[in-house]
Design an enzyme around this catalytic site. Structure first.
Site, PDB file in Angstrom:
ATOM      1  N   SER A  78      10.775  11.797  26.059  1.00  0.00           N
ATOM      2  CA  SER A  78       9.958  13.105  26.357  1.00  0.00           C
ATOM      3  C   SER A  78      10.737  14.042  27.159  1.00  0.00           C
ATOM      4  O   SER A  78      11.226  13.730  28.286  1.00  0.00           O
ATOM      5  CB  SER A  78       8.609  12.641  27.149  1.00  0.00           C
ATOM      6  OG  SER A  78       7.988  11.632  26.366  1.00  0.00           O
ATOM      7  N   LYS A  85       7.906  14.874  35.963  1.00  0.00           N
ATOM      8  CA  LYS A  85       9.111  15.396  35.053  1.00  0.00           C
ATOM      9  C   LYS A  85       8.404  16.036  33.775  1.00  0.00           C
ATOM     10  O   LYS A  85       8.742  17.105  33.650  1.00  0.00           O
ATOM     11  CB  LYS A  85       9.794  14.059  34.585  1.00  0.00           C
ATOM     12  CG  LYS A  85      10.722  14.372  33.597  1.00  0.00           C
ATOM     13  CD  LYS A  85      10.489  13.858  32.285  1.00  0.00           C
ATOM     14  CE  LYS A  85       9.963  12.370  31.877  1.00  0.00           C
ATOM     15  NZ  LYS A  85       9.886  12.215  30.473  1.00  0.00           N
ATOM     16  N   LYS A 109       3.865  17.026  23.005  1.00  0.00           N
ATOM     17  CA  LYS A 109       3.771  15.868  23.794  1.00  0.00           C
ATOM     18  C   LYS A 109       3.637  16.665  25.244  1.00  0.00           C
ATOM     19  O   LYS A 109       2.676  16.070  25.980  1.00  0.00           O
ATOM     20  CB  LYS A 109       5.137  15.269  23.997  1.00  0.00           C
ATOM     21  CG  LYS A 109       5.299  14.277  25.115  1.00  0.00           C
ATOM     22  CD  LYS A 109       4.511  12.992  25.125  1.00  0.00           C
ATOM     23  CE  LYS A 109       4.558  12.160  26.221  1.00  0.00           C
ATOM     24  NZ  LYS A 109       3.819  10.876  26.146  1.00  0.00           N
TER      25      LYS A 109
HETATM   26  P1  NAD Z   1      13.043   3.678  31.609  1.00  0.00           P
HETATM   27  O1  NAD Z   1      13.450   4.365  32.739  1.00  0.00           O
HETATM   28  O2  NAD Z   1      12.362   2.355  31.805  1.00  0.00           O
HETATM   29  O3  NAD Z   1      14.298   3.716  30.580  1.00  0.00           O
HETATM   30  C1  NAD Z   1      15.275   4.391  30.437  1.00  0.00           C
HETATM   31  C2  NAD Z   1      16.307   3.568  29.799  1.00  0.00           C
HETATM   32  O4  NAD Z   1      17.413   4.714  29.618  1.00  0.00           O
HETATM   33  C3  NAD Z   1      16.924   2.858  30.693  1.00  0.00           C
HETATM   34  O5  NAD Z   1      17.312   1.427  30.360  1.00  0.00           O
HETATM   35  C4  NAD Z   1      18.351   3.317  31.331  1.00  0.00           C
HETATM   36  O6  NAD Z   1      19.476   2.598  31.984  1.00  0.00           O
HETATM   37  C5  NAD Z   1      18.611   4.216  30.113  1.00  0.00           C
HETATM   38  N1  NAD Z   1      19.685   5.324  30.474  1.00  0.00           N
HETATM   39  C6  NAD Z   1      19.699   6.176  31.187  1.00  0.00           C
HETATM   40  N2  NAD Z   1      20.481   7.055  31.140  1.00  0.00           N
HETATM   41  C7  NAD Z   1      21.315   6.546  30.223  1.00  0.00           C
HETATM   42  C8  NAD Z   1      22.656   6.930  29.610  1.00  0.00           C
HETATM   43  N3  NAD Z   1      23.333   7.852  30.171  1.00  0.00           N
HETATM   44  N4  NAD Z   1      23.312   6.138  28.671  1.00  0.00           N
HETATM   45  C9  NAD Z   1      22.441   5.046  28.113  1.00  0.00           C
HETATM   46  N5  NAD Z   1      21.438   4.708  28.661  1.00  0.00           N
HETATM   47  C10 NAD Z   1      20.783   5.361  29.656  1.00  0.00           C
HETATM   48  O7  NAD Z   1      12.019   4.917  30.807  1.00  0.00           O
HETATM   49  P2  NAD Z   1      10.937   4.745  30.009  1.00  0.00           P
HETATM   50  O8  NAD Z   1       9.629   4.357  30.434  1.00  0.00           O
HETATM   51  O9  NAD Z   1      11.475   3.567  28.735  1.00  0.00           O
HETATM   52  O10 NAD Z   1      10.674   6.002  29.236  1.00  0.00           O
HETATM   53  C11 NAD Z   1      11.718   6.469  28.333  1.00  0.00           C
HETATM   54  C12 NAD Z   1      10.915   7.837  27.866  1.00  0.00           C
HETATM   55  O11 NAD Z   1       9.827   7.797  27.100  1.00  0.00           O
HETATM   56  C13 NAD Z   1      10.882   8.982  28.794  1.00  0.00           C
HETATM   57  O12 NAD Z   1      11.055  10.181  28.220  1.00  0.00           O
HETATM   58  C14 NAD Z   1       9.317   8.736  29.381  1.00  0.00           C
HETATM   59  O13 NAD Z   1       8.757   9.917  29.708  1.00  0.00           O
HETATM   60  C15 NAD Z   1       8.848   8.442  27.769  1.00  0.00           C
HETATM   61  N6  NAD Z   1       7.518   7.912  27.626  1.00  0.00           N
HETATM   62  C16 NAD Z   1       7.271   6.674  28.482  1.00  0.00           C
HETATM   63  C17 NAD Z   1       6.170   6.286  28.439  1.00  0.00           C
HETATM   64  C18 NAD Z   1       5.679   5.035  29.557  1.00  0.00           C
HETATM   65  O14 NAD Z   1       4.588   4.743  29.479  1.00  0.00           O
HETATM   66  N7  NAD Z   1       6.654   4.328  30.015  1.00  0.00           N
HETATM   67  C19 NAD Z   1       5.126   6.390  27.448  1.00  0.00           C
HETATM   68  C20 NAD Z   1       5.418   7.570  26.614  1.00  0.00           C
HETATM   69  C21 NAD Z   1       6.510   8.217  26.770  1.00  0.00           C
END
Ligand code: NAD
Length: 296
Positions: free
Chosen positions: A96, A239, A171
């Site tokens: 997102s 964010k 979104k």
């Molecule tokens: P998270 O922080 O748990 O996961 C992100 C992952 O990306 C981590 O494992 C991190 O190590 C990795 N990462 C960061 N920088 C990196 C890089 N440069 N290279 C490789 N890997 C890298 O976040 P999440 O909850 O999985 O969310 C991911 C996306 O989905 C976000 O944009 C969030 O807004 C969206 N989202 C989350 C939810 C929720 O409920 N958690 C729901 C809908 C949408």
């Protein structure tokens, strides 16, 4: 069967990638956190040393990263995906992020002969685990048709909204509606409590009428039971609303209600509450009302 690249194996990415393995796809994965990669390797995925290596091995690459700067780094940075793609490679960014960043990145991908979709999701971790997420996609229809059968292995709904960036615009619309709805629920329940009326009875009295909503049914019980375990963290909602403000500025539009709710969330962040579920927005009103929402 074709090999799929998957970059970003966090709360959402891990179960989504595991669902693709369950569906029979071979995966080549990357994350900066080695323990996240190990879980996928144990499930049968191949680990790559960089986003570039993922791209060298796969014609379709999925990313699930926190925000625009992370996606830019993974795609455009050193040893990034663009260094390894071939003409025809399809990148599907499921993070997102700011829609204007999706538009910028798609231009860079196109210069290398690749294609890009933005495909953020709603549903959170439980729906990522159950493979029942909702995907909101932006990009060319042909690219969408290529990605759809794969996204359907992770979601129950996969919709093409329009051109590149429009998935993230949908979104942001979703996140504005959810945030403002939580603020309205908080404001109303704190008022009832302050006036000496049982907030739980108010909830049950209104939930079948026009004020009833998925947000009300998900968040009012959390407020009443004082359970603010995430769920969706305040910091992630900050964010998204910040991205909404940027997107609004790009088209000279004001977001008066979103501006207020973002301010409330930032105040809670200053108080160290940014890791709580966004239903903790009720605490902003509780502080100004000097009362706690609990069943009477
Ligand atoms: P998270 O922080 O748990 O996961 C992100 C992952 O990306 C981590 O494992 C991190 O190590 C990795 N990462 C960061 N920088 C990196 C890089 N440069 N290279 C490789 N890997 C890298 O976040 P999440 O909850 O999985 O969310 C991911 C996306 O989905 C976000 O944009 C969030 O807004 C969206 N989202 C989350 C939810 C929720 O409920 N958690 C729901 C809908 C949408």
């Amino acid at each position: 069967m074709m090999k799929i690249g998957f970059i970003g194996l966090g709360i959402m990415g891990k179960p989504m990638a595991l669902n693709l393995i369950k569906a029979g796809f071979s995966l080549c994965v990357y994350d900066i956190v080695p323990s996240a990669v190990k879980i996928l390797e144990d499930a049968g995925a191949e680990a790559a040393a960089s986003p570039r290596e993922v791209a060298e091995n796969c014609e379709l690459i999925l990313t699930m990263l926190p925000n625009s700067p992370h996606v830019k780094e993974v795609l455009l940075g050193e040893a990034g995906v663009l260094e390894g793609i071939r003409p025809g490679t399809l990148i599907v960014d499921m993070s997102s992020i700011d829609p204007t960043a999706s538009v910028e990145m798609e231009k860079e991908v196109a210069k290398r002969g690749g294609e890009m979709l933005d495909a953020p999701v709603s549903g959170g971790e439980p729906k990522a685990i159950d493979a029942t997420l909702s995907f909101m996609c932006g990009g060319k229809p042909e690219a969408f048709e290529r990605a759809k059968p794969i996204l359907e292995k992770m979601g129950a709904s996969v919709v093409l909204v329009g051109g590149i960036g429009s998935g993230n615009m949908a979104k942001l619309a979703n996140q504005i509606m959810v945030a403002c709805n939580i603020a309205a629920v908080s404001e109303a329940l704190v008022l009832a409590t302050k006036a000496g009326v049982d907030p739980e009875s108010v909830y049950h009295a209104v939930r079948g009428g026009l004020a009833g909503s998925t947000v009300l049914d998900a968040k009012a019980p959390m407020m009443l039971s004082r359970n603010f375990a995430p769920g969706f963290r305040i910091e992630l909602h900050i964010k998204d609303l910040t991205n909404a403000m940027n997107a609004a500025q790009a088209v000279a539009m004001e977001l008066p209600v979103t501006t207020l709710v973002l301010g409330m969330m930032k105040r809670l962040q200053k108080e160290g509450k940014e890791k709580l579920d966004h239903s903790a927005l009720v605490q902003y009103y509780e502080e100004i009302g000097n009362v706690e929402v609990r069943p009477l």
